[in-house]
Design a protein around this motif. Structure first.
Motif, PDB file in Angstrom:
ATOM      1  N   LEU A 195       0.815  -1.215   0.000  1.00  0.00           N
ATOM      2  CA  LEU A 195       0.000   0.000   0.000  1.00  0.00           C
ATOM      3  C   LEU A 195       0.850   1.268   0.000  1.00  0.00           C
ATOM      4  CD1 LEU A 195      -3.042  -0.828   2.316  1.00  0.00           C
ATOM      5  CD2 LEU A 195      -2.957  -0.632  -0.171  1.00  0.00           C
ATOM      6  N   ILE A 196       2.159   1.127  -0.114  1.00  0.00           N
ATOM      7  CA  ILE A 196       3.006   2.282  -0.337  1.00  0.00           C
ATOM      8  C   ILE A 196       2.827   2.726  -1.783  1.00  0.00           C
ATOM      9  CG2 ILE A 196       5.015   0.938  -1.061  1.00  0.00           C
ATOM     10  CD1 ILE A 196       6.794   2.915   0.462  1.00  0.00           C
ATOM     11  N   THR A 197       3.013   4.009  -2.084  1.00  0.00           N
ATOM     12  CA  THR A 197       2.846   4.474  -3.451  1.00  0.00           C
ATOM     13  C   THR A 197       3.986   3.966  -4.329  1.00  0.00           C
ATOM     14  OG1 THR A 197       4.099   6.519  -3.095  1.00  0.00           O
ATOM     15  CG2 THR A 197       1.719   6.588  -2.636  1.00  0.00           C
ATOM     16  N   VAL A 198       3.752   3.958  -5.622  1.00  0.00           N
ATOM     17  CA  VAL A 198       4.787   3.535  -6.569  1.00  0.00           C
ATOM     18  C   VAL A 198       6.001   4.449  -6.446  1.00  0.00           C
ATOM     19  CG1 VAL A 198       5.353   3.315  -9.019  1.00  0.00           C
ATOM     20  CG2 VAL A 198       3.147   2.504  -8.174  1.00  0.00           C
ATOM     21  N   ARG A 199       5.757   5.744  -6.320  1.00  0.00           N
ATOM     22  CA  ARG A 199       6.866   6.700  -6.180  1.00  0.00           C
ATOM     23  C   ARG A 199       7.663   6.435  -4.901  1.00  0.00           C
ATOM     24  NH1 ARG A 199       7.326  11.696  -8.660  1.00  0.00           N
ATOM     25  NH2 ARG A 199       8.834  13.133  -7.719  1.00  0.00           N
ATOM     26  N   GLY A 200       6.942   6.197  -3.799  1.00  0.00           N
ATOM     27  CA  GLY A 200       7.618   5.914  -2.541  1.00  0.00           C
ATOM     28  C   GLY A 200       8.442   4.644  -2.618  1.00  0.00           C
ATOM     29  N   ARG A 201       7.897   3.618  -3.254  1.00  0.00           N
ATOM     30  CA  ARG A 201       8.622   2.334  -3.380  1.00  0.00           C
ATOM     31  C   ARG A 201       9.875   2.508  -4.219  1.00  0.00           C
ATOM     32  NH1 ARG A 201      11.396  -1.137  -2.930  1.00  0.00           N
ATOM     33  NH2 ARG A 201      11.115  -3.396  -3.119  1.00  0.00           N
ATOM     34  N   ARG A 202       9.792   3.290  -5.280  1.00  0.00           N
ATOM     35  CA  ARG A 202      10.948   3.497  -6.145  1.00  0.00           C
ATOM     36  C   ARG A 202      12.062   4.237  -5.396  1.00  0.00           C
ATOM     37  NH1 ARG A 202       8.665   6.288  -9.894  1.00  0.00           N
ATOM     38  NH2 ARG A 202       9.442   8.336  -9.341  1.00  0.00           N
ATOM     39  N   LEU A 203      11.703   5.286  -4.660  1.00  0.00           N
ATOM     40  CA  LEU A 203      12.700   6.047  -3.915  1.00  0.00           C
ATOM     41  C   LEU A 203      13.312   5.219  -2.787  1.00  0.00           C
ATOM     42  CD1 LEU A 203      10.822   9.439  -3.882  1.00  0.00           C
ATOM     43  CD2 LEU A 203      13.078   9.045  -4.888  1.00  0.00           C
ATOM     44  N   LEU A 204      12.496   4.357  -2.184  1.00  0.00           N
ATOM     45  CA  LEU A 204      13.005   3.485  -1.130  1.00  0.00           C
ATOM     46  C   LEU A 204      14.096   2.572  -1.680  1.00  0.00           C
ATOM     47  CD1 LEU A 204      12.489   2.787   1.873  1.00  0.00           C
ATOM     48  CD2 LEU A 204      10.915   1.020   1.087  1.00  0.00           C
ATOM     49  N   ALA A 205      13.903   2.078  -2.890  1.00  0.00           N
ATOM     50  CA  ALA A 205      14.893   1.189  -3.504  1.00  0.00           C
ATOM     51  C   ALA A 205      16.166   1.932  -3.880  1.00  0.00           C
ATOM     52  CB  ALA A 205      14.292   0.528  -4.744  1.00  0.00           C
ATOM     53  N   GLN A 206      16.067   3.244  -4.108  1.00  0.00           N
ATOM     54  CA  GLN A 206      17.231   4.024  -4.514  1.00  0.00           C
ATOM     55  C   GLN A 206      18.002   4.594  -3.331  1.00  0.00           C
ATOM     56  OE1 GLN A 206      15.736   7.074  -7.117  1.00  0.00           O
ATOM     57  NE2 GLN A 206      14.851   5.629  -8.566  1.00  0.00           N
ATOM     58  N   ALA A 207      17.436   4.524  -2.132  1.00  0.00           N
ATOM     59  CA  ALA A 207      17.999   5.215  -0.973  1.00  0.00           C
ATOM     60  C   ALA A 207      19.370   4.670  -0.579  1.00  0.00           C
ATOM     61  CB  ALA A 207      17.042   5.106   0.211  1.00  0.00           C
ATOM     62  N   ASP A 208      20.219   5.581  -0.121  1.00  0.00           N
ATOM     63  CA  ASP A 208      21.472   5.178   0.521  1.00  0.00           C
ATOM     64  C   ASP A 208      21.233   4.876   1.995  1.00  0.00           C
ATOM     65  OD1 ASP A 208      23.181   5.690  -1.801  1.00  0.00           O
ATOM     66  OD2 ASP A 208      22.716   7.801  -1.432  1.00  0.00           O
ATOM     67  N   VAL A 209      20.346   5.662   2.602  1.00  0.00           N
ATOM     68  CA  VAL A 209      20.025   5.510   4.022  1.00  0.00           C
ATOM     69  C   VAL A 209      18.509   5.574   4.176  1.00  0.00           C
ATOM     70  CG1 VAL A 209      20.293   6.460   6.346  1.00  0.00           C
ATOM     71  CG2 VAL A 209      22.179   6.618   4.712  1.00  0.00           C
ATOM     72  N   VAL A 210      17.942   4.676   4.975  1.00  0.00           N
ATOM     73  CA  VAL A 210      16.523   4.708   5.292  1.00  0.00           C
ATOM     74  C   VAL A 210      16.386   4.887   6.800  1.00  0.00           C
ATOM     75  CG1 VAL A 210      14.324   3.454   5.295  1.00  0.00           C
ATOM     76  CG2 VAL A 210      15.891   3.239   3.343  1.00  0.00           C
TER      77      VAL A 210
END
Length: 380
Positions: free
Chosen positions: A134-149
């Motif tokens: 239920l996370i947005t597509v944009r949020g999921r994409r940025l999560l995969a690109q993150a250096d730090v979460v």
């Protein structure tokens, strides 16, 4: 100028003149003509694609697609056993999975590891109410690109285990009575990591700007010159009631709703209710511990003691549970049921939609992992 069109009947010698062909595509839509084309190609040992009959094709054209964003530079080509629609559907699904970060598309070679302060930024991502998808597509994409979460304990936290190994995860989640990392330290952490040139994703439950600390983090980063992006999420105030079939508005019942935090007692809730329409639905977040005080205050302010109340715990997770009661009995019902945070409390006539579903023998499917749980008693 690269293609010459000859509008005429097929000649069996077309396969070998003016120079021997290496690929023939038969797509006239006429079986007799396509049969002749296929036979001529077979006789000349030339690859032939038979568009109307994959079983008689010697070759198939793949469905080709190029990745974008983090997947830039990746090209996929899919053949689906001679079924072009199957190939296209699979290609599209792979492209979406790459864009959303469900496939490992991050570069590991050919890119300099040196980063500078100008490259760092912070993204506040709303992770939604609990289910990972239920996370947005944009949020999921940025999560995969993150250096730090930098993550809370609620929302799409199940996705953290699927992040690339290079991603550093910092847990700053709070729970009732337990705040291991104060908010000012979280603010400083975001700034420090971004100043080191990293893409920092602040993963928050629900929506960052609905009764959260997202605005504080935004302003703190902005005051230090850090670029910030906000990715909204599904707020639990709306999505958790929906998980059990309760709308926050319903035609002819309630045309508005109020969302309030009851963490510090009933004052904010009462102030919001007084300024709302008499039939407005009230949605409480962080309202379990002070539910008795809040209910008593609403009744004293004129709300009917028999107003329906729903308490939905751990919405959109395998632990989801619903308790149906009334305003005057809400606190005792919560104690008897052993209600625990996180929970969303819905107060208003819209709760009766849940009873109507039960009367119809219907339920709302809110999560694949949900198992059977005790059905609440109807309001009567």
């Amino acid at each position: 100028g690269e293609i010459t069109w000859h509008e005429r009947a097929f000649d069996v010698e077309d396969v070998s003149r003016p120079s021997r062909a290496w690929l023939v595509h038969a797509a006239t839509g006429r079986a007799d003509v396509d049969d002749l084309v296929t036979a001529s190609a077979d006789a000349a040992a030339v690859w032939c694609v038979r568009a109307g009959d994959s079983a008689r094709s010697a070759a198939w054209l793949p469905a080709v697609g190029k990745g974008q964003g983090a997947a830039e530079g990746i090209q996929v080509a899919i053949t689906g056993g001679g079924d072009p629609r199957r190939s296209t559907a699979l290609r599209d699904a792979i492209l979406v999975a790459m864009e959303c970060g469900d496939l490992p598309v991050a570069r590991v070679r050919g890119v300099s590891s040196q980063v500078g302060p100008a490259t760092g930024r912070v993204v506040l991502v709303g992770g939604g109410p609990g289910a990972d998808d239920l996370i947005t597509v944009r949020g999921r994409r940025l999560l995969a690109q993150a250096d730090v979460v930098v993550t809370d304990r609620l929302g799409a936290t199940g996705l953290l285990a699927r992040l690339p190994q290079r991603t550093r995860v910092i847990d700053v989640g709070k729970s009732p009575g337990h705040n291991p990392v104060p908010q000012f330290e979280i603010n400083e952490l975001l700034v420090r990591e971004a100043k080191d040139g990293r893409l920092v994703v602040r993963l928050k439950g629900g929506d960052p700007f609905v009764l959260g600390r997202g605005s504080e983090e935004l302003l703190h980063c902005a005051s230090h010159g850090i670029p910030v992006e906000v990715v909204p999420g599904l707020s639990s105030a709306i999505s958790v009631p929906a998980a059990v079939g309760i709308p926050v508005t319903q035609r002819g019942v309630s045309a508005s709703f109020v969302v309030a935090s009851a963490h510090d007692g009933p004052d904010h809730v009462l102030a919001a209710a007084r300024s709302a329409a008499p039939d407005a639905t009230i949605v409480l977040l962080m309202g379990v511990s002070r539910l008795g005080d809040t209910a008593a205050g609403l009744i004293a302010d004129g709300r009917c003691a028999q107003t329906p109340v729903a308490i939905v715990e751990s919405g959109w997770t395998a632990s989801q549970r619903t308790t149906i009661t009334t305003l005057e009995a809400a606190a005792e019902a919560a104690r008897a049921a052993g209600v625990k945070p996180p929970a969303v409390v819905v107060i208003g006539e819209v709760v009766r939609v849940h009873d109507e579903l039960l009367a119809l023998g219907a339920t709302v499917e809110s999560h694949d992992a949900l198992g059977p749980h005790d059905a609440p008693e109807p309001l009567g």
